[in-house]
Design a protein around this motif. Structure first.
Motif, PDB file in Angstrom:
ATOM      1  N   LEU A  38       4.498   1.812   5.077  1.00 52.25           N
ATOM      2  CA  LEU A  38       4.670   0.567   4.346  1.00 52.25           C
ATOM      3  C   LEU A  38       6.056   0.417   3.734  1.00 52.25           C
ATOM      4  N   ALA A  39       6.642   1.559   3.449  1.00 48.34           N
ATOM      5  CA  ALA A  39       7.845   1.464   2.708  1.00 48.34           C
ATOM      6  C   ALA A  39       9.121   1.135   3.505  1.00 48.34           C
ATOM      7  N   VAL A  95       9.316  -2.122   4.985  1.00 50.95           N
ATOM      8  CA  VAL A  95       8.159  -2.252   5.878  1.00 50.95           C
ATOM      9  C   VAL A  95       8.575  -2.908   7.191  1.00 50.95           C
ATOM     10  N   GLU A  96       9.356  -3.955   7.091  1.00 50.21           N
ATOM     11  CA  GLU A  96       9.830  -4.654   8.282  1.00 50.21           C
ATOM     12  C   GLU A  96      10.589  -3.701   9.205  1.00 50.21           C
ATOM     13  N   ALA A 108      15.436   1.992   8.139  1.00 48.22           N
ATOM     14  CA  ALA A 108      14.357   2.441   7.253  1.00 48.22           C
ATOM     15  C   ALA A 108      14.817   3.642   6.435  1.00 48.22           C
ATOM     16  N   TRP A 109      15.499   4.563   7.067  1.00 47.44           N
ATOM     17  CA  TRP A 109      15.979   5.766   6.394  1.00 47.44           C
ATOM     18  C   TRP A 109      16.901   5.419   5.225  1.00 47.44           C
ATOM     19  N   GLU A 110      17.790   4.466   5.431  1.00 49.25           N
ATOM     20  CA  GLU A 110      18.741   4.081   4.385  1.00 49.25           C
ATOM     21  C   GLU A 110      18.065   3.391   3.200  1.00 49.25           C
ATOM     22  N   LEU A 149       0.519   2.994  11.996  1.00 49.68           N
ATOM     23  CA  LEU A 149      -0.442   2.860  10.903  1.00 49.68           C
ATOM     24  C   LEU A 149      -0.093   1.706   9.976  1.00 49.68           C
ATOM     25  N   ALA A 150       1.125   1.192  10.103  1.00 49.12           N
ATOM     26  CA  ALA A 150       1.559   0.116   9.208  1.00 49.12           C
ATOM     27  C   ALA A 150       0.704  -1.122   9.457  1.00 49.12           C
TER      28      ALA A 150
END
Length: 160
Positions: free
Chosen positions: A10-11, A34-35, A45-47, A86-87
């Motif tokens: 989700l994050a 999430v996007e 996402a990592w950043e 799973l998102a």
């Protein structure tokens, strides 16, 4: 572990995305994370993860990879995307507490609600996720155990 995967799924945003996208609001940053996870954009996402989260996950993933004899990947960015399937679509995000440097969100997805901690950095808001505390050996069976299991045999006893 499920909550960790849910939180990760989700994050997130990459350096280029973070520069061009709004991370000045904790809710908007979480939605962006999430996007990026759902788009399987590991760098972005990592950043969007807090620096302390990135550091913990890098160490944890490397330890688990070594403990598995290389059977598990050692790239923490790819591990984050491992939970992307799973998102679930976000149903609701509520900022329940916001201070100068931290915020707490209540995030509802797939009928489940979890707390997500956000931290403000020099680059804007970032997602803070606690790493699991299970020992690295618990992450996956050792190669010999996996081979024995596949052959229908009793796995060898752990060496101490």
């Amino acid at each position: 572990m499920r909550n960790l995967l849910l939180a990760l799924a989700l994050a997130a945003a990459a350096a280029t995305a973070a520069c061009s996208e709004n991370t000045s609001d904790p809710e908007a940053t979480f939605r962006l994370f999430v996007e990026k996870v759902q788009q399987r954009d590991a760098d972005a996402a990592w950043e969007l993860l807090a620096p302390a989260t990135r550091e913990r996950f890098t160490k944890l993933v490397q330890e688990r990879s070594e403990a598995s004899g290389g059977a598990l990947p050692d790239d923490p960015k790819q591990v984050i995307l491992g939970g992307a399937q799973l998102a679930r679509p976000l149903e609701k995000i509520e900022v329940v507490e916001e201070q100068a440097e931290t915020a707490t969100l209540l995030v509802t997805a797939g009928g489940e609600t979890d707390r997500v901690r956000m931290v403000r950095t020099g680059e804007g808001w970032r997602v803070e996720v606690e790493a699991p505390t299970a020992p690295p050996a618990a992450a996956a069976p050792a190669p010999a155990a996996a081979e024995a299991e596949a052959a229908g045999e009793e796995p060898p006893a752990p060496q101490r």
